[in-house]
Every structure is written in structure tokens, then in C-alpha cells.
Write a protein that holds these residues in place. Sequence first.
Motif, PDB file in Angstrom:
ATOM      1  N   MET A 101       0.821  -1.211   0.000  1.00  0.00           N
ATOM      2  CA  MET A 101       0.000   0.000   0.000  1.00  0.00           C
ATOM      3  C   MET A 101       0.855   1.260   0.000  1.00  0.00           C
ATOM      4  N   LEU A 102       2.021   1.188   0.636  1.00  0.00           N
ATOM      5  CA  LEU A 102       2.885   2.368   0.714  1.00  0.00           C
ATOM      6  C   LEU A 102       3.573   2.675  -0.611  1.00  0.00           C
ATOM      7  N   LEU A 103       3.586   1.715  -1.532  1.00  0.00           N
ATOM      8  CA  LEU A 103       4.256   1.937  -2.809  1.00  0.00           C
ATOM      9  C   LEU A 103       3.589   3.050  -3.611  1.00  0.00           C
ATOM     10  N   SER A 152       6.907   9.999  -3.645  1.00  0.00           N
ATOM     11  CA  SER A 152       7.754  10.995  -2.988  1.00  0.00           C
ATOM     12  C   SER A 152       7.154  11.528  -1.689  1.00  0.00           C
ATOM     13  N   GLN A 153       5.902  11.201  -1.406  1.00  0.00           N
ATOM     14  CA  GLN A 153       5.288  11.650  -0.159  1.00  0.00           C
ATOM     15  C   GLN A 153       5.863  10.921   1.054  1.00  0.00           C
ATOM     16  N   LEU A 154       6.509   9.798   0.813  1.00  0.00           N
ATOM     17  CA  LEU A 154       7.145   9.034   1.880  1.00  0.00           C
ATOM     18  C   LEU A 154       8.654   9.240   1.811  1.00  0.00           C
ATOM     19  N   SER A 155       9.270   9.436   2.967  1.00  0.00           N
ATOM     20  CA  SER A 155      10.715   9.664   3.021  1.00  0.00           C
ATOM     21  C   SER A 155      11.475   8.536   2.319  1.00  0.00           C
ATOM     22  N   TYR A 161       5.560  10.089   6.729  1.00  0.00           N
ATOM     23  CA  TYR A 161       4.677  10.365   5.592  1.00  0.00           C
ATOM     24  C   TYR A 161       4.396  11.861   5.526  1.00  0.00           C
ATOM     25  N   ASP A 162       4.705  12.485   4.408  1.00  0.00           N
ATOM     26  CA  ASP A 162       4.574  13.936   4.264  1.00  0.00           C
ATOM     27  C   ASP A 162       3.771  14.249   3.006  1.00  0.00           C
ATOM     28  N   PRO A 163       2.451  14.298   3.103  1.00  0.00           N
ATOM     29  CA  PRO A 163       1.619  14.570   1.926  1.00  0.00           C
ATOM     30  C   PRO A 163       1.770  16.011   1.460  1.00  0.00           C
ATOM     31  N   VAL A 164       1.306  16.273   0.272  1.00  0.00           N
ATOM     32  CA  VAL A 164       1.435  17.619  -0.308  1.00  0.00           C
ATOM     33  C   VAL A 164       0.523  18.602   0.418  1.00  0.00           C
ATOM     34  N   GLY A 165       0.865  19.882   0.298  1.00  0.00           N
ATOM     35  CA  GLY A 165       0.037  20.927   0.863  1.00  0.00           C
ATOM     36  C   GLY A 165       0.161  21.089   2.363  1.00  0.00           C
ATOM     37  N   GLY A 166       1.158  20.447   2.963  1.00  0.00           N
ATOM     38  CA  GLY A 166       1.345  20.566   4.403  1.00  0.00           C
ATOM     39  C   GLY A 166       0.286  19.865   5.229  1.00  0.00           C
ATOM     40  N   TRP A 167      -0.497  18.997   4.596  1.00  0.00           N
ATOM     41  CA  TRP A 167      -1.548  18.284   5.314  1.00  0.00           C
ATOM     42  C   TRP A 167      -0.929  17.249   6.242  1.00  0.00           C
TER      43      TRP A 167
END
Length: 217
Positions: A23-25, A29-32, A166-172
Amino acid sequence: YMGVQAAFGVLLPMMHQSSLGSMLLVMGSQLSPLWYTAWLPLLFLLTAIVMGNGVVMLEATLVTKAFHLPSEQRILGKLSPLVAGLLAAFLLIRTVDIVQRGQAGLMFAGDRAGTLFAVETLLFVLATVLFAAPKARRSQRLMFLAAVSTLLAGAFYRLNAYLIAYDPVGGWQYFPAVGELMITIGIFALELMLYLIFIKKLPVISAARSVPTGQEA
């Protein structure tokens, strides 16, 4: 028939744990990069196996102490080399993969991701060393420490991959709500309650007490 049940009992959890990594695949780029890799399904499966052994060792130690049962250290000691080998395979695959992808510098960057990775890796290394040491295999206390270290490392690995790193876009940002936490805590509490009911109401402890010390099954 029992063989079919055993096969499904092994197959379904393996599929479940490897799917957690798969699932993490999709995160990309949102994952370190310290956690994102094509080997995620295998790494999640390996950590699940060693955590399963850790739970068995933790439970066996606590139950034998709480109910004054014969020690199962002889059996648990025989499992230790296998667990150490799986932990070493996990560390080797993960480290080689990070180096091959050119992300080794992130391990020593000193930022949040690097620190989390270091803590997580140290827990895995500690568990590997303890399980591999012949002296530790004969010590119930050291085996208990190794089991705790394994469980903490595996849990930390999952928390990092799914939440912290986990670092999603938009600072969410996401953190489990109170209701979600209570559901998780409730499930753990239910499992503990059922476990206590089973060992107190069914002839599990009495059967174990009937086995002479040093010859536990």
C-alpha cells in the motif's frame, strides 16, 4: 483437513502483512526515501514474522512468571537464531537498498527523519545482537529484553512509514482522532480479556503445570 487450515493460517497473514507494505508503494515521494523502497512488501513481511516471535517470547515469559510455571527458555532459545537471522536479513536488505538508491546521506542528516531512522535501526540491531548471542539465549531476562526491543522496533517501523515519515502535499498532516485511538485500544483490551479468560477457564495452565520442569512441551 488440519493441514489445509494450517496452510491458510500461514498464507493469509503473510498476504496481509506484505499488502501493508504494498500500500505504501503508491505514496511515492510523499514518503521519506529512508522508508520508501520497492522492497516494502518483503520488509513488512520480515518484521511481521520477527514481531510474531517476539510476542510469543514476551507472552511466555510473562505467563510463566505470573503463574509460576516451568520456564520455556529452552524452547525459546532454539528459536533465537532463526529470529536473529531474519532480523539480520531485514537490516541488510534495507541498508543495501538505501545505499544503492543513493540515499545513504539521509541516514546521517540529523533531521527528524534521520533521527527516527537511527532510533528504529538501533532497536533492530539491539534485538539482533541479543538473539544471536549464545549467552543471551540462556537468559530469560535477556530474551525478554530482545522480545521487547523487537516489538518496539517493528511498531516504530510501521508508525514511521505510515504516519511520522509520511509527508503529503500541501502541508496536510494526519494523526489518529480520539475515536480511532479508542477503537485501537479497545481491540487490544478485548484481546487481553479473551486471553485471560481462555487461560483461566480452559485447561491451558493446568496442563502446563503437569509437565515436569525441564521437559516442557
